[in-house]
Enzyme design. Sequence first.
Site, PDB file in Angstrom:
ATOM      1  N   THR A 197     -17.927 -12.904  18.075  1.00 32.20           N
ATOM      2  CA  THR A 197     -17.350 -13.615  16.929  1.00 32.20           C
ATOM      3  C   THR A 197     -16.037 -14.167  17.433  1.00 32.20           C
ATOM      4  O   THR A 197     -15.521 -13.705  18.450  1.00 32.20           O
ATOM      5  CB  THR A 197     -17.117 -12.626  15.753  1.00 32.20           C
ATOM      6  OG1 THR A 197     -18.341 -12.417  15.064  1.00 32.20           O
ATOM      7  CG2 THR A 197     -16.111 -13.101  14.733  1.00 32.20           C
ATOM      8  N   ARG A 225     -29.732 -12.749   6.641  1.00 26.87           N
ATOM      9  CA  ARG A 225     -28.736 -11.673   6.771  1.00 26.87           C
ATOM     10  C   ARG A 225     -27.321 -12.280   6.829  1.00 26.87           C
ATOM     11  O   ARG A 225     -27.076 -13.237   7.535  1.00 26.87           O
ATOM     12  CB  ARG A 225     -29.011 -10.870   8.046  1.00 26.87           C
ATOM     13  CG  ARG A 225     -27.976  -9.771   8.344  1.00 26.87           C
ATOM     14  CD  ARG A 225     -26.912 -10.219   9.301  1.00 26.87           C
ATOM     15  NE  ARG A 225     -26.039  -9.119   9.727  1.00 26.87           N
ATOM     16  CZ  ARG A 225     -24.934  -9.284  10.460  1.00 26.87           C
ATOM     17  NH1 ARG A 225     -24.584 -10.482  10.860  1.00 26.87           N
ATOM     18  NH2 ARG A 225     -24.192  -8.254  10.793  1.00 26.87           N
ATOM     19  N   GLY A 227     -23.296 -11.252   7.525  1.00 28.19           N
ATOM     20  CA  GLY A 227     -22.433 -10.193   8.044  1.00 28.19           C
ATOM     21  C   GLY A 227     -21.093 -10.163   7.337  1.00 28.19           C
ATOM     22  O   GLY A 227     -20.932 -10.696   6.236  1.00 28.19           O
ATOM     23  N   ASP A 228     -20.129  -9.556   8.007  1.00 26.51           N
ATOM     24  CA  ASP A 228     -18.791  -9.409   7.412  1.00 26.51           C
ATOM     25  C   ASP A 228     -17.938 -10.670   7.560  1.00 26.51           C
ATOM     26  O   ASP A 228     -17.003 -10.885   6.796  1.00 26.51           O
ATOM     27  CB  ASP A 228     -18.062  -8.241   8.085  1.00 26.51           C
ATOM     28  CG  ASP A 228     -17.936  -8.434   9.597  1.00 26.51           C
ATOM     29  OD1 ASP A 228     -18.883  -8.956  10.223  1.00 26.51           O
ATOM     30  OD2 ASP A 228     -16.880  -8.059  10.144  1.00 26.51           O
ATOM     31  N   THR A 248     -13.998  -8.361  14.242  1.00 25.30           N
ATOM     32  CA  THR A 248     -15.250  -8.602  14.943  1.00 25.30           C
ATOM     33  C   THR A 248     -15.923  -7.269  15.181  1.00 25.30           C
ATOM     34  O   THR A 248     -15.250  -6.274  15.459  1.00 25.30           O
ATOM     35  CB  THR A 248     -15.021  -9.327  16.289  1.00 25.30           C
ATOM     36  OG1 THR A 248     -16.275  -9.359  17.001  1.00 25.30           O
ATOM     37  CG2 THR A 248     -13.991  -8.638  17.165  1.00 25.30           C
ATOM     38  N   GLY A 249     -17.218  -7.231  15.060  1.00 22.41           N
ATOM     39  CA  GLY A 249     -17.923  -5.970  15.286  1.00 22.41           C
ATOM     40  C   GLY A 249     -19.220  -5.943  14.508  1.00 22.41           C
ATOM     41  O   GLY A 249     -19.680  -6.979  14.012  1.00 22.41           O
ATOM     42  N   GLY A 251     -21.167  -5.973  11.722  1.00 20.64           N
ATOM     43  CA  GLY A 251     -20.724  -6.402  10.403  1.00 20.64           C
ATOM     44  C   GLY A 251     -21.084  -5.487   9.245  1.00 20.64           C
ATOM     45  O   GLY A 251     -20.302  -5.334   8.300  1.00 20.64           O
TER      46      GLY A 251
END
Length: 332
Positions: A197, A225, A227-228, A248-249, A251
Amino acid sequence: MTLKPLIAAAALLLAACTTAPVPADPPAPEWRLAIHGGAGVITRGSMTPEQEAEFTAGLQAALAAGAEVLRNGGSAVDAVQAAVLPMEDNPIFNAGKGAVFTAAGTHELDASIMEGATRNAGSVAGVTIVKNPILAARAVMDKSEHVMFAGPGADAFAKEQGLEIVPNTYFDTERRREALDRVLEERTRTAEDRHGTVGAVAIDINGNLAAATTTGGMTAKTPGRIGDSPLIGAATYAENGVCAVSATGHGEYFIRVGVAKTICDRVKLKGESIGDAAREALGEVATLGGDGGVVLIDGDGHPDFVFNSEGMYRGWIDATGSWTAIYGDDEQ
Ligand code: ASP
Protein backbone atom coordinates in the site's frame (compact mmCIF):
# COMPACT_ATOMS: atom_id res chain seq x y z
CA MET A 1 -7.60 -23.54 28.81
CA THR A 2 -5.42 -21.09 30.67
CA LEU A 3 -4.99 -17.54 29.37
CA LYS A 4 -1.32 -17.43 30.25
CA PRO A 5 0.11 -18.69 26.94
CA LEU A 6 -2.11 -16.25 25.07
CA ILE A 7 -0.96 -13.33 27.19
CA ALA A 8 2.68 -14.36 26.77
CA ALA A 9 2.21 -14.62 22.99
CA ALA A 10 0.59 -11.16 22.89
CA ALA A 11 3.47 -9.71 24.92
CA LEU A 12 5.97 -11.25 22.52
CA LEU A 13 4.17 -9.85 19.49
CA LEU A 14 4.04 -6.43 21.11
CA ALA A 15 7.74 -6.56 21.89
CA ALA A 16 8.34 -7.38 18.22
CA CYS A 17 6.84 -4.02 17.23
CA THR A 18 9.59 -2.03 15.60
CA THR A 19 10.01 1.68 15.86
CA ALA A 20 12.21 3.03 13.12
CA PRO A 21 14.80 5.62 14.08
CA VAL A 22 13.65 9.16 13.52
CA PRO A 23 15.43 12.42 14.24
CA ALA A 24 16.33 12.19 17.96
CA ASP A 25 14.67 15.39 19.04
CA PRO A 26 13.80 17.18 15.85
CA PRO A 27 13.13 20.86 16.09
CA ALA A 28 9.54 21.80 15.36
CA PRO A 29 9.57 21.88 11.58
CA GLU A 30 8.15 24.47 9.33
CA TRP A 31 6.82 21.54 7.39
CA ARG A 32 7.42 17.81 7.25
CA LEU A 33 6.22 14.82 5.24
CA ALA A 34 6.42 11.12 6.08
CA ILE A 35 5.48 8.31 3.71
CA HIS A 36 5.22 4.54 3.45
CA GLY A 37 5.20 2.22 0.48
CA GLY A 38 3.81 -0.84 2.23
CA ALA A 39 4.87 -3.21 5.00
CA GLY A 40 5.42 -6.95 5.01
CA VAL A 41 8.02 -9.70 4.85
CA ILE A 42 10.70 -7.40 3.51
CA THR A 43 14.08 -8.81 4.54
CA ARG A 44 17.62 -8.24 3.32
CA GLY A 45 17.70 -11.80 2.02
CA SER A 46 14.55 -11.33 -0.05
CA MET A 47 15.68 -8.21 -1.93
CA THR A 48 18.26 -7.79 -4.67
CA PRO A 49 20.40 -4.61 -4.67
CA GLU A 50 18.51 -3.56 -7.81
CA GLN A 51 15.15 -3.91 -6.04
CA GLU A 52 16.47 -1.98 -3.04
CA ALA A 53 17.60 0.82 -5.34
CA GLU A 54 14.24 0.85 -7.14
CA PHE A 55 12.25 1.14 -3.92
CA THR A 56 14.59 3.80 -2.53
CA ALA A 57 14.28 5.83 -5.72
CA GLY A 58 10.48 5.43 -5.64
CA LEU A 59 10.32 6.67 -2.06
CA GLN A 60 12.65 9.57 -2.82
CA ALA A 61 10.53 10.64 -5.80
CA ALA A 62 7.40 10.62 -3.64
CA LEU A 63 9.13 12.62 -0.89
CA ALA A 64 10.41 15.15 -3.43
CA ALA A 65 6.94 15.63 -4.93
CA GLY A 66 5.31 16.25 -1.55
CA ALA A 67 8.17 18.45 -0.33
CA GLU A 68 7.86 20.64 -3.39
CA VAL A 69 4.30 21.52 -2.33
CA LEU A 70 5.18 22.17 1.31
CA ARG A 71 8.36 24.12 0.61
CA ASN A 72 6.33 26.54 -1.49
CA GLY A 73 3.79 27.12 1.27
CA GLY A 74 1.25 24.60 -0.08
CA SER A 75 -1.20 22.75 2.13
CA ALA A 76 -0.63 19.45 3.90
CA VAL A 77 -3.53 17.90 1.99
CA ASP A 78 -2.03 18.91 -1.37
CA ALA A 79 1.31 17.52 -0.19
CA VAL A 80 0.04 14.08 0.79
CA GLN A 81 -1.79 13.85 -2.52
CA ALA A 82 1.35 14.92 -4.40
CA ALA A 83 3.42 12.32 -2.54
CA VAL A 84 0.97 9.48 -3.19
CA LEU A 85 0.57 10.22 -6.93
CA PRO A 86 4.06 9.13 -8.08
CA MET A 87 3.76 5.97 -6.00
CA GLU A 88 0.42 5.22 -7.68
CA ASP A 89 2.14 5.60 -11.05
CA ASN A 90 5.19 3.52 -10.06
CA PRO A 91 4.63 -0.20 -10.80
CA ILE A 92 6.80 -1.35 -7.89
CA PHE A 93 4.17 -0.20 -5.39
CA ASN A 94 0.76 -1.78 -4.85
CA ALA A 95 -1.32 1.33 -5.50
CA GLY A 96 -2.24 2.38 -9.10
CA LYS A 97 -0.12 0.83 -11.89
CA GLY A 98 1.26 -2.36 -10.35
CA ALA A 99 -1.78 -2.96 -8.12
CA VAL A 100 -2.25 -6.57 -7.08
CA PHE A 101 -4.77 -8.83 -8.81
CA THR A 102 -8.03 -10.05 -7.33
CA ALA A 103 -8.73 -13.79 -7.44
CA ALA A 104 -10.65 -13.08 -10.66
CA GLY A 105 -7.55 -11.62 -12.32
CA THR A 106 -8.82 -8.02 -12.17
CA HIS A 107 -7.90 -4.95 -10.11
CA GLU A 108 -9.99 -3.12 -7.51
CA LEU A 109 -8.37 -0.13 -5.86
CA ASP A 110 -9.08 1.74 -2.63
CA ALA A 111 -7.98 5.22 -1.53
CA SER A 112 -8.70 7.82 1.13
CA ILE A 113 -7.60 11.30 2.11
CA MET A 114 -8.28 13.45 5.17
CA GLU A 115 -7.60 17.05 6.12
CA GLY A 116 -6.82 17.67 9.79
CA ALA A 117 -8.04 21.27 9.97
CA THR A 118 -11.65 20.54 9.05
CA ARG A 119 -11.67 16.76 9.38
CA ASN A 120 -13.11 16.70 5.89
CA ALA A 121 -12.41 13.40 4.21
CA GLY A 122 -12.99 11.57 0.96
CA SER A 123 -12.56 8.00 -0.14
CA VAL A 124 -13.24 5.50 -2.89
CA ALA A 125 -13.44 1.74 -2.62
CA GLY A 126 -13.21 -0.86 -5.34
CA VAL A 127 -12.54 1.51 -8.24
CA THR A 128 -11.52 -0.30 -11.42
CA ILE A 129 -10.84 2.30 -14.12
CA VAL A 130 -9.53 5.38 -12.28
CA LYS A 131 -5.85 5.85 -13.08
CA ASN A 132 -5.15 7.69 -9.83
CA PRO A 133 -7.49 6.65 -7.04
CA ILE A 134 -6.17 9.34 -4.66
CA LEU A 135 -7.52 12.01 -7.04
CA ALA A 136 -10.92 10.35 -6.90
CA ALA A 137 -10.81 10.35 -3.09
CA ARG A 138 -9.84 14.04 -3.16
CA ALA A 139 -12.73 14.81 -5.52
CA VAL A 140 -15.15 13.04 -3.19
CA MET A 141 -13.89 15.28 -0.37
CA ASP A 142 -13.91 18.53 -2.32
CA LYS A 143 -16.67 18.09 -4.87
CA SER A 144 -19.35 15.97 -3.21
CA GLU A 145 -21.37 16.17 -0.03
CA HIS A 146 -20.34 12.61 0.81
CA VAL A 147 -17.30 10.94 2.30
CA MET A 148 -17.18 7.63 0.48
CA PHE A 149 -18.13 6.16 -2.89
CA ALA A 150 -17.78 2.49 -3.81
CA GLY A 151 -17.71 0.29 -6.92
CA PRO A 152 -19.37 1.39 -10.16
CA GLY A 153 -20.73 4.57 -8.51
CA ALA A 154 -17.20 5.56 -7.53
CA ASP A 155 -15.90 4.91 -11.07
CA ALA A 156 -18.80 6.93 -12.51
CA PHE A 157 -18.20 9.79 -10.09
CA ALA A 158 -14.51 9.93 -11.04
CA LYS A 159 -15.44 9.95 -14.73
CA GLU A 160 -17.90 12.81 -14.17
CA GLN A 161 -15.15 14.73 -12.41
CA GLY A 162 -13.01 14.46 -15.54
CA LEU A 163 -10.35 12.25 -13.95
CA GLU A 164 -8.18 10.11 -16.20
CA ILE A 165 -9.90 6.81 -16.99
CA VAL A 166 -7.94 3.71 -18.04
CA PRO A 167 -8.86 0.13 -18.95
CA ASN A 168 -8.59 -2.21 -15.97
CA THR A 169 -5.67 -3.95 -17.69
CA TYR A 170 -3.63 -0.72 -17.34
CA PHE A 171 -2.89 -1.82 -13.77
CA ASP A 172 -1.47 -5.22 -14.89
CA THR A 173 2.18 -6.06 -14.27
CA GLU A 174 3.99 -9.33 -14.77
CA ARG A 175 5.28 -9.32 -11.20
CA ARG A 176 1.76 -9.09 -9.72
CA ARG A 177 0.49 -11.74 -12.18
CA GLU A 178 3.17 -14.11 -10.92
CA ALA A 179 2.26 -13.25 -7.31
CA LEU A 180 -1.37 -14.10 -8.07
CA ASP A 181 -0.36 -17.41 -9.61
CA ARG A 182 1.79 -18.22 -6.56
CA VAL A 183 -0.98 -17.37 -4.12
CA LEU A 184 -3.64 -19.21 -6.10
CA GLU A 185 -1.44 -22.27 -6.36
CA GLU A 186 -0.54 -21.81 -2.68
CA ARG A 187 3.03 -22.62 -3.50
CA THR A 188 4.24 -19.72 -1.41
CA ARG A 189 2.16 -17.18 0.34
CA THR A 190 4.45 -14.51 1.67
CA ALA A 191 3.21 -11.24 3.05
CA GLU A 192 5.12 -9.50 0.25
CA ASP A 193 2.98 -11.43 -2.23
CA ARG A 194 -0.15 -10.64 -0.34
CA HIS A 195 -0.11 -6.92 0.22
CA GLY A 196 1.47 -3.48 0.04
CA THR A 197 0.00 0.00 0.00
CA VAL A 198 1.23 3.57 -0.20
CA GLY A 199 0.51 6.44 2.14
CA ALA A 200 1.60 9.84 3.37
CA VAL A 201 1.16 12.18 6.31
CA ALA A 202 2.21 15.83 6.40
CA ILE A 203 2.25 19.05 8.36
CA ASP A 204 2.34 22.34 6.46
CA ILE A 205 3.76 25.72 7.46
CA ASN A 206 0.41 26.65 8.99
CA GLY A 207 0.46 23.61 11.26
CA ASN A 208 -2.25 21.78 9.30
CA LEU A 209 -2.09 18.00 9.21
CA ALA A 210 -3.28 15.62 6.49
CA ALA A 211 -3.14 11.93 5.64
CA ALA A 212 -3.66 9.85 2.49
CA THR A 213 -3.58 6.14 1.63
CA THR A 214 -3.97 4.18 -1.65
CA THR A 215 -3.85 0.43 -2.29
CA GLY A 216 -4.62 -2.32 -4.72
CA GLY A 217 -5.52 -4.39 -1.65
CA MET A 218 -4.40 -7.96 -1.09
CA THR A 219 -3.39 -10.40 -3.80
CA ALA A 220 -6.13 -12.84 -4.74
CA LYS A 221 -8.72 -10.98 -2.69
CA THR A 222 -12.28 -11.96 -3.45
CA PRO A 223 -13.81 -9.41 -5.82
CA GLY A 224 -15.83 -6.94 -3.76
CA ARG A 225 -13.56 -7.23 -0.72
CA ILE A 226 -12.76 -3.84 0.77
CA GLY A 227 -9.78 -3.37 3.07
CA ASP A 228 -8.86 -0.71 5.59
CA SER A 229 -7.24 1.72 3.14
CA PRO A 230 -10.40 3.59 2.09
CA LEU A 231 -11.81 3.63 5.62
CA ILE A 232 -11.38 6.86 7.54
CA GLY A 233 -10.39 5.81 11.06
CA ALA A 234 -8.95 2.45 10.01
CA ALA A 235 -6.01 3.30 7.69
CA THR A 236 -6.29 7.07 7.45
CA TYR A 237 -6.91 9.82 9.99
CA ALA A 238 -5.86 13.43 10.56
CA GLU A 239 -6.80 15.95 13.19
CA ASN A 240 -4.91 19.19 13.66
CA GLY A 241 -3.00 19.43 16.93
CA VAL A 242 -3.35 15.67 17.48
CA CYS A 243 -1.96 13.41 14.78
CA ALA A 244 -2.03 12.24 11.19
CA VAL A 245 -1.83 8.51 10.40
CA SER A 246 -1.56 6.35 7.28
CA ALA A 247 -1.53 2.60 7.73
CA THR A 248 -0.51 -0.45 5.75
CA GLY A 249 -0.98 -4.09 6.62
CA HIS A 250 -3.52 -6.87 6.75
CA GLY A 251 -6.59 -4.71 6.36
CA GLU A 252 -9.15 -6.90 8.08
CA TYR A 253 -7.28 -6.52 11.39
CA PHE A 254 -6.78 -2.78 10.94
CA ILE A 255 -10.53 -2.38 10.40
CA ARG A 256 -11.38 -4.45 13.47
CA VAL A 257 -9.06 -2.38 15.66
CA GLY A 258 -9.89 0.95 13.99
CA VAL A 259 -6.16 1.60 14.03
CA ALA A 260 -5.84 5.19 12.80
CA LYS A 261 -8.62 6.60 15.00
CA THR A 262 -7.50 4.54 17.98
CA ILE A 263 -4.03 6.06 17.70
CA CYS A 264 -5.32 9.63 17.41
CA ASP A 265 -7.78 9.11 20.28
CA ARG A 266 -5.05 7.75 22.56
CA VAL A 267 -2.95 10.82 21.75
CA LYS A 268 -5.86 13.20 22.25
CA LEU A 269 -7.55 11.65 25.27
CA LYS A 270 -4.68 9.93 27.09
CA GLY A 271 -1.87 12.29 26.17
CA GLU A 272 0.26 9.47 24.77
CA SER A 273 3.00 10.08 22.22
CA ILE A 274 2.14 9.00 18.67
CA GLY A 275 4.74 6.20 18.98
CA ASP A 276 3.28 4.80 22.20
CA ALA A 277 -0.26 5.09 20.88
CA ALA A 278 0.72 3.31 17.65
CA ARG A 279 2.50 0.49 19.54
CA GLU A 280 -0.67 -0.05 21.58
CA ALA A 281 -2.90 -0.12 18.50
CA LEU A 282 -0.53 -2.40 16.56
CA GLY A 283 -0.27 -4.56 19.67
CA GLU A 284 -4.02 -5.09 19.39
CA VAL A 285 -3.63 -5.90 15.69
CA ALA A 286 -0.89 -8.42 16.52
CA THR A 287 -2.95 -9.99 19.30
CA LEU A 288 -5.75 -10.60 16.80
CA GLY A 289 -3.21 -12.13 14.39
CA GLY A 290 -2.48 -9.24 12.02
CA ASP A 291 0.64 -7.40 10.94
CA GLY A 292 1.56 -4.12 9.31
CA GLY A 293 2.59 -0.61 10.22
CA VAL A 294 1.84 3.08 10.31
CA VAL A 295 3.50 6.39 9.46
CA LEU A 296 2.64 9.20 11.80
CA ILE A 297 3.11 12.89 12.43
CA ASP A 298 2.05 14.50 15.71
CA GLY A 299 0.44 17.88 16.21
CA ASP A 300 3.87 19.52 16.49
CA GLY A 301 5.17 17.87 13.35
CA HIS A 302 7.32 15.09 14.85
CA PRO A 303 7.26 11.97 12.68
CA ASP A 304 7.31 8.33 13.72
CA PHE A 305 7.17 4.94 12.01
CA VAL A 306 5.88 1.89 13.87
CA PHE A 307 5.43 -1.59 12.41
CA ASN A 308 5.26 -5.19 13.54
CA SER A 309 6.25 -6.71 10.20
CA GLU A 310 9.84 -7.44 9.11
CA GLY A 311 10.09 -4.27 7.08
CA MET A 312 8.25 -1.25 5.79
CA TYR A 313 9.22 0.99 2.87
CA ARG A 314 9.31 4.41 4.49
CA GLY A 315 10.85 7.87 4.63
CA TRP A 316 10.52 11.45 5.72
CA ILE A 317 11.58 14.82 4.43
CA ASP A 318 11.67 18.34 5.85
CA ALA A 319 13.61 21.55 5.34
CA THR A 320 16.67 20.05 7.03
CA GLY A 321 17.00 16.81 5.06
CA SER A 322 15.42 13.49 4.19
CA TRP A 323 15.67 9.80 5.03
CA THR A 324 14.41 6.54 3.56
CA ALA A 325 14.53 2.98 4.88
CA ILE A 326 13.28 -0.49 4.06
CA TYR A 327 14.23 -3.01 6.75
CA GLY A 328 13.28 -3.26 10.40
CA ASP A 329 16.85 -2.72 11.57
CA ASP A 330 17.66 0.22 9.28
CA GLU A 331 19.31 3.03 11.19
CA GLN A 332 19.12 6.65 10.23
N1 ASP B 1 -4.10 -2.58 3.99
C1 ASP B 1 -4.22 -3.05 2.64
C2 ASP B 1 -5.46 -3.88 2.52
O1 ASP B 1 -5.74 -4.66 3.40
C3 ASP B 1 -3.05 -3.84 2.19
C4 ASP B 1 -1.71 -3.35 2.68
O2 ASP B 1 -1.59 -2.29 3.24
O3 ASP B 1 -0.72 -4.03 2.50
O4 ASP B 1 -6.12 -3.78 1.52
